[in-house]
Design an enzyme around this catalytic site. Structure first.
Site, short mmCIF file in Angstrom:
data_model
loop_
_atom_site.label_atom_id
_atom_site.label_comp_id
_atom_site.label_asym_id
_atom_site.label_seq_id
_atom_site.Cartn_x
_atom_site.Cartn_y
_atom_site.Cartn_z
CE LYS A 1 -3.30 -0.32 2.93
NZ LYS A 1 -4.65 -0.61 2.75
NE ARG B 1 -6.28 3.66 4.71
CZ ARG B 1 -7.55 3.90 4.30
NH1 ARG B 1 -8.00 2.74 4.26
NH2 ARG B 1 -8.26 4.83 4.08
N GLY C 1 -7.88 -7.91 5.34
CA GLY C 1 -8.82 -8.02 6.74
C GLY C 1 -7.90 -8.70 7.76
CG MET D 1 -2.02 -7.38 9.94
SD MET D 1 -0.53 -7.10 9.61
CE MET D 1 -0.54 -6.43 7.98
NE ARG E 1 -10.62 -0.41 -7.85
CZ ARG E 1 -11.31 -0.71 -6.59
NH1 ARG E 1 -10.79 -1.32 -5.52
NH2 ARG E 1 -12.41 -0.08 -6.60
CG HIS F 1 -26.02 -40.44 -27.10
ND1 HIS F 1 -27.04 -39.82 -27.43
CD2 HIS F 1 -25.32 -40.98 -28.26
CE1 HIS F 1 -27.15 -39.92 -28.83
NE2 HIS F 1 -26.22 -40.35 -29.13
CB SER G 1 -3.03 -37.56 -30.43
OG SER G 1 -4.02 -36.79 -30.02
CB CYS H 1 -7.14 -34.25 -29.27
SG CYS H 1 -7.63 -36.03 -29.09
CE1 TYR I 1 -2.61 -32.64 -31.76
CE2 TYR I 1 -0.27 -33.14 -32.49
CZ TYR I 1 -1.77 -33.30 -32.29
OH TYR I 1 -2.03 -34.69 -32.30
#
Lengths: 925, 925
Positions: free
Chosen positions: A23, A93, A102, A104, A337, A453, A813, A881, A901
């Site tokens: 921060k 902070r 959350g 600290m 941001r 199926h 493959s 594949c 591939y």
């Protein structure tokens, strides 16, 4: 010289996260690019470490450095601690190098006391706001700094609400809040023996120490252990001036994006409210104005802000989401941001930033999330639609569809031909339902998993489907679908979202797929970056054409089984399967040959110039047969009718109920011409007996082929080994098509892939069968054509012996669907319905391994296979594949183990191209 | 000096196989220990290599070395090449370092010509024999040496038989044979242009060259390639004098064993015939005499032979099988080799040789084949029985049984209780049939594989079983079994041989298991040698007791599912499975707890002092439920009855056939009291409707649990993850039993094994469940007991991540049945019935991998697991359970990858002990 513990924001930069925390470094960065960030300073992590090294003593010299820093802060903000007119309030902070959200503590509005609260009330013209800030500050300080138990304050708060007769904190009056402040201060005195410190400096000192202490609190320690963050890093502490947007009409607050987050258009997009705090915008009590109104309302501030947004985009090289506050005419940037936006916007922004010269093409490609672009490739439900979701099943095939529900394929076909939009609803589907798939908008089943199926066929037809939706109770007889207590009848309209598994009542607004210019540009740029080739899984010439349009560089998997399931061919396929002798089987195969030849002719032609990898028949043979249940039901019906008819013919004179075609009205002439009716019944009986016999024969054959675990059964090359004539026919069809096309001047590259190889001997024998057919066709037709023969690696043993198999394979493959099933011992159909949901929800597994490749297990198995294969054949091409071939994380993994591939469904090709580019970029880093 | 190409037998020894080939080295060894082997010499492999090096030229100097060798041979044998009185005849045989049976050529009776044939005729007083030898020699020489086509000789032979009007060669007269010799010689002249060489030296030279040439013939090359024998070794050539046992009454021939090959008793055992050739003994034309008769007939020769047998046993340290010939009063040993004998004999011989000090204990153990001793452990069919085998199924559970066939478990139980011997015949079995198993002698099924319910249960009850015998057509309705055209009815007697899968008609003589003193001695000695611990798979206290008696060192696998299948428990088990809520399920589990506790109490007590490894519930839950087919059939029947009854009640006045209890005779009073009957029918109808409803509910639940691939489905620890309460109950039962026994002073070592682990998180969670129960029981009962929690490694992923899983496991046990299924992707049930037979017969796989562990694939997977596990936990105990644990080759493999123990069925424990000793001996070598 003493260690420097305190850094003004302007003294740091984004690179100093070790010392200033995340921060602090970010605040420094913003300050340094000239933004009017509320001023402040960061106490280093080193100070925190010193605090722990000295057994939790305030580090020597720290206070001496803080005091002048506070002075400078007062100077810069034009405010002073404890000032009765213009008091300085600060936030304190924590901020470690790695974010620990959350874990600290944080203290806001430090500097408030009985005097300054009045100044704040006056400044904001809002005493209620001021006292609410004050009571919260005491509560937070008591809890965090003085380590008092939180519930003590809560009790008092509850009593105050009861006394005032209200339910929420926000309903408390100013007077109540003033009373609370008093009570809280009393509680502090009573619990700690000391009065609440009214001196802002004292507040500050104690708060800084409390933040140091919170680094060592229990939950922070546990969090660090879980996230492997070292315990000795320490946290920095950021002390920053508070600014207020509710200090009058020259104050305000707002949020803006530097580009439109919905469309990506380069316009300032956002909203603001004058004389308000950020919470007011969020709470929706007042309607904020579009940011452009600020140009009229306060052109100076607006122009200043526009300049800032340009600076920020230029600095962060990305669309920014900016929070700002105007305090008494002075603009402060609270936070900036990278903005979140829709995937369409992300594409446009990335491409435009690139064209503006802000980022290069690689960066533009990097900016687009491959996971998200998938949604652009299917018809989908409009984001703004309000949906009545009544059930959720498996997201079996992406895309959305709606239509009138029908419960059988014939009806679906009939209505579909009549151009009606129908949704085919079945408990499960079989090859007999294919014509219904073609006619329907989408498929919804109550049983079966991602490889059922219905799911497989739908995905390969590109039809939306939701499967295994167990909440559906389907009754074919009454043509109803019951969900919970509601019954839906044929023709009621439902919609499905195959991308999420949702089932929705009624028609739903849809959006068509988008392939914007920006999308195409990103894909084009991705091509220059990626190493992996991207092929497609396509079984038909239309699929192949789509794949080619989406940029597939060939076909990595052409399944031949779907060709067998064509309703017109199924009888011949069944004849082939049920054949008891080789001549019988050969006869059926001879009938299939010309069909298969045309299939391959079409695909090879569509992909001319590119490789087409054809997998020989893979599924268990019984998948092509009617199922036992169906036959048994038919038999039961036939027998019931037989029993009824026998009653009639035995008795000779009465029709005993049953289903005589005459129906009820026929009762009148029951006594007349009985012998005529008996004869009819007798004839009917004989016919039914014949039908029973046929069904019984079929049942026996189907039962003989029945398998307990078909996934591990007589399928793939095991069929090729036991019935080599089947594979020979397929190979012949492939090579005849190749030869014809070659003769016609079309360049073809057929690759024949043998499925389910587990042992090199299988591959050796199958290769011989295929090569023999190639030679035969070549000599018969007097023409040469190129081809290769390779193996699917989808059985663990194949990976374990890839070196042996490689001797007989031109390429490999990975079939990662089956490989995942076997490496895990999970039947996908059973697992996804029965235990995988528990496994992912209970975090036994991080992800569904059928969706995201399991790198630790399945991936390790693959790596073993790749390494063994490359040891004996360094140049062998290896790919993957199956569904993982379209999943970005899985694609990245395949690159790390050196695959050549990926092959995925045509609609995933753009995703894969982008993911492959991401993967290549990651590999470079 | 020139290379020495020719070695007399006396110049060599057994160690010179490289140079002299296997046969030459062996002849040399025999000669050197002083046996009267027919003399001869060996031409070295080096000569052969030289022949090939010089492009197939007869090696220089070879002939010069052979000529004097022939002279010495003539001298030693008292015969001469071409001698008209006493001609030397020799054999010329190939003999490479590695045996290549039948691949290269041999020439017998070399030295015959038109003159010497007459001398042989006179010497044997058998012109027919002499001319038959001669024509064979010409034929062999023509074929092998002159490379003439064999069919040319065969044609002439056929014509000669036709001319003489006979069918077989052996019926040809001397005159015909003499004619053949002339025709063969004519053929040689005609085909080669040269006359048949009558000069024995010329015959010899050409024959030696032909043997060299045969090293390079096609079939030899192919054989070497297949057997990985290098092509450049070359063959040796053995030239050895022929001797004839048919040279008169002072000649003879015989075969003898140094010990009785049936019993192992130390007596000379064999037979002989005077004035005969070896073929005469084999052909059975004359009845040979027992070897002891030789003592009377020719004491000198007999004593000489007895001395030789002692020498041979002493030299080869093993029972010898010796072929001998006496030529004119001179004894020649033709061959000696280790004698083949029954396994009982092998045991006795090994033990006695050891006690005689000929071999040591290790050697004695090495001599006994672990594969063979298995047969001694079951009741088996007498070797001498003549069997009417009518069908063959899978050898599902070893042992033989016979009995009257019955077709259902109830009948089996009834008859069994009446002490009748019955054989339970079913299409397939279910848990509902267990009481039938107990009562029957054996089980015969027409469906299902080696892991079908019938097979698994039978093996673990030690009941013989033949499964998946597809030739059986079973009809429950008519209680008949049809095999081919023969129908067998209930009570017909059949026998089964569960060790071979044979189904036999009629009663069959049986032999009981043998556990001779020699057997026990060998097992005892094996214990001192082996490294692997041998545990047993046992599920019940009686099994455990048997295992202990057979020398098991604990229980490596106690399956808990069989405990669930007890008919009295099954209803509760089903309640547990069908429970819709946790309280419902817990209620059923609470009922099961005390039963399980008693199970474990019994087993832990039976194995006191030894470890007992208990596997938590493993099979898919639906295995405990009735099957869909059964429910559907019941429903169909109920519906048929309902339809019939509805006819009755609708019409109100007629019974329309169907099955009313009154039967046909009831027709008389059909017209009387109709309303009474209608009421009855109405009541019946209601009852049937209730039954239909119940069956429909059950069907829905069974269907919901139905799995497409149960082997890969919701089973093993997946059930433990989804229903942890089930595993918790089992763990609790184990620990309660352990605590009680500990309190009673019994030492217990329970090991809890989690099945089907695929991911370390499963093991982590399951371990927590088990450990929590242990702690609870321990604190509730106030007693401490030892225990461990380990994992089955049976899923490939578990082996691939064994290092991760090891963190949560105290031990590992490979479940090689499942691992083999998943590594190959073979469902055992389906594979063994459908394609594995083709795989082994076509040599796609060398063996059935479910019987013999596949070292190259499954074994490699195991090694990966072992290495990973030991990397993080070097001392972790790893074993194997399942059928491979009782297979010698598999046991040896487990030792090579460093496992600690094997676990097998109780009856295989002795086999495993011996195999483990063999394996240890092999490892030392």
């Amino acid at each position: 010289m003493d260690t420097k513990y305190v850094y003004f924001f302007r003294e740091g930069n984004a690179g100093m996260r070790d010392l200033l925390g995340g921060k602090g470094a970010n605040l420094a960065e913003m300050t340094n690019i000239g933004l009017s960030v509320p001023r402040g300073f960061t106490i280093t992590t080193e100070a925190c470490r010193e605090y722990y090294a000295k057994e939790q003593e305030f580090p020597e010299g720290l206070w001496d450095q803080m005091m002048p820093a506070v002075g400078v802060l007062e100077e810069e903000m034009g405010k002073r601690f404890g000032d009765l007119e213009n008091p300085l309030l600060v936030s304190v902070r924590s901020g470690a190098k790695f974010s620990m959200p959350g874990m600290m503590d944080t203290i806001l509005n430090l500097g408030l006391n009985d005097q300054t609260v009045e100044a704040l009330a006056r400044g904001t013209d809002n005493p209620r706001f001021a006292y609410d800030c004050y009571r919260r500050f005491i509560q937070m300080f008591g809890n965090v700094v003085l380590e008092m138990e939180g519930f003590r304050f809560e009790e008092i708060l509850e009593r105050a609400k009861e006394a005032q007769g209200v339910q929420y904190d926000s309903q408390l009056s100013t007077e109540s809040l003033q009373g609370l402040v008093e009570s809280f201060k009393d509680l502090v005195l009573q619990e700690t023996g000391n009065p609440f410190p009214e001196d802002p400096l004292e507040q500050l000192r104690q708060s800084v120490e409390a933040v140091f202490r919170s680094w060592g609190n229990h939950r922070a320690v546990v969090y660090r252990r879980a996230n492997k963050i070292p315990d000795d890093m320490g946290t920095a502490v950021n002390v920053q001036a508070m600014v207020f947007g509710n200090m009058g009409d020259d104050s305000g607050t707002g949020v803006a994006f530097t580009r439109d987050p919905s469309t990506g258009e380069k316009v300032l997009y956002g909203e603001y409210l004058m004389n308000a705090q950020g919470e007011d915008v969020v709470a929706g009590i007042r309607t904020p104005h579009p940011i452009r109104s600020l140009e009229q309302e306060n052109p100076e501030i607006y122009n200043q802000f526009v300049e800032i947004t340009k600076t920020l985009e230029g600095h962060y090289k990305n669309m920014q989401d900016i929070e700002f506050t105007i305090e008494k005419g002075r603009l402060f940037i609270l936070q900036t941001r990278n903005g979140k936006c829709t995937i369409s916007a992300a594409l446009r922004i990335a491409v435009e930033l690139c064209r503006e010269g802000v980022i290069d093409r690689e960066e533009a490609v990097r900016r687009v999330d491959p996971y998200q672009i998938g949604t652009l490739l299917h018809r989908r439900i409009d984001d703004k639609a309000v949906l009545n979701v009544v059930a959720t099943g498996l997201a079996a095939s992406p895309g959305a569809a709606s239509g009138k529900i029908v419960f059988d394929a014939d009806t679906a076909e009939e209505r579909g031909l009549a151009e009606e939009k129908v949704l085919l609803v079945r408990m499960e589907t079989t090859p007999d339902d294919i014509h219904g798939f073609l006619a329907a908008q989408g498929i919804l089943t109550s049983r079966g998993g991602m490889t059922s199926h219905a799911a497989v066929v739908a995905r390969h037809m590109g039809k939306p489907a939701v499967c295994g939706c167990e909440a559906l109770k389907i009754d074919y007889a009454s043509k109803t679908l019951t969900i919970g207590d509601t019954v839906y009848h044929e023709n009621d309209v439902l919609a499905i979202d195959g991308g999420t598994g949702r089932v929705i009542v009624g028609d739903v607004p849809m959006r068509d797929p988008e392939l914007s210019q920006e999308f195409l540009a990103i894909l084009e740029w991705a091509n220059d970056i990626r190493n992996l080739r991207v092929l497609a899984n396509a079984d038909t010439p239309p699929d192949a054409t789509v794949a080619r349009e989406f940029g597939a560089e060939g076909i990595g998997l052409c399944r031949t089984e779907h060709m067998f399931m064509d309703p017109s061919r199924l009888p011949t396929v069944r004849k082939m399967i049920l054949a008891q002798t080789l001549p019988e089987r050969q006869e059926a195969l001879d009938e299939l040959l010309p069909w298969q030849e045309e299939d391959f002719y079409g695909i090879l032609k569509a992909m001319q110039g590119l490789p087409v990898t054809i997998r020989l028949l893979d599924p268990p043979l019984h998948e092509f047969l009617p199922d036992v249940d169906g036959i048994l039901k038919a038999l039961a019906e036939l027998r019931t009718r037989k029993a009824a008819l026998e009653g009639l013919t035995d008795e000779g004179d009465q029709i005993p109920g049953g289903d005589p075609p005459e129906g009820e009205g026929a009762g009148d002439h029951r006594d007349a011409d009985q012998s005529e009716e008996a004869k009819l019944a007798q004839a009917l009986l004989l016919e039914i007996q014949d039908q029973i016999f046929d069904q019984e024969v079929l049942l026996r054959k189907v039962r003989a082929l029945h398998e307990l675990n078909p996934m591990l059964g007589h399928r793939g090359c095991r069929v090729g080994i036991t019935y080599p004539e089947v594979y020979a026919m397929q190979a012949r069809a492939i090579f005849r098509a190749a030869a014809r096309l070659t003769r016609e001047g079309v360049t073809v590259y057929p690759l024949v892939k043998v499925p389910l190889v587990a042992h090199f001997r299988e591959m050796q024998v199958m290769r011989d069968v295929v090569v023999a057919e190639a030679q035969k066709v070549s000599s018969e037709m007097g023409i040469e054509f190129p081809y290769q023969v390779g193996a699917m690696l989808e059985v663990p043993r194949a990976a374990l012996t890839a070196d042996e198999i490689a001797e007989y394979a031109d390429f490999f493959s990975f079939g990662t669907n089956d490989l995942t099933q076997m490496v895990f011992g999970f039947s996908r159909d059973d697992a996804e319905g029965k235990f995988l949901p528990t496994y992912t929800s209970e975090k036994i597994l991080p992800e569904n391994p059928f969706a995201v490749l399991d790198a630790e297990g399945v991936g390790k198995m693959m790596k073993i296979g790749v390494d063994l294969a490359r040891k004996v054949k360094p140049e062998i091409k290896i790919g993957i594949c199956g569904e993982h071939g379209g999943d970005p994380a899985s694609i990245q993994f395949t690159e790390t183990i050196g695959l050549d591939y990926v092959s995925c469904s045509p609609f995933r090709v753009p995703v894969a191209r982008l993911a492959a580019a991401h993967s290549a970029l990651q590999m470079r880093e």
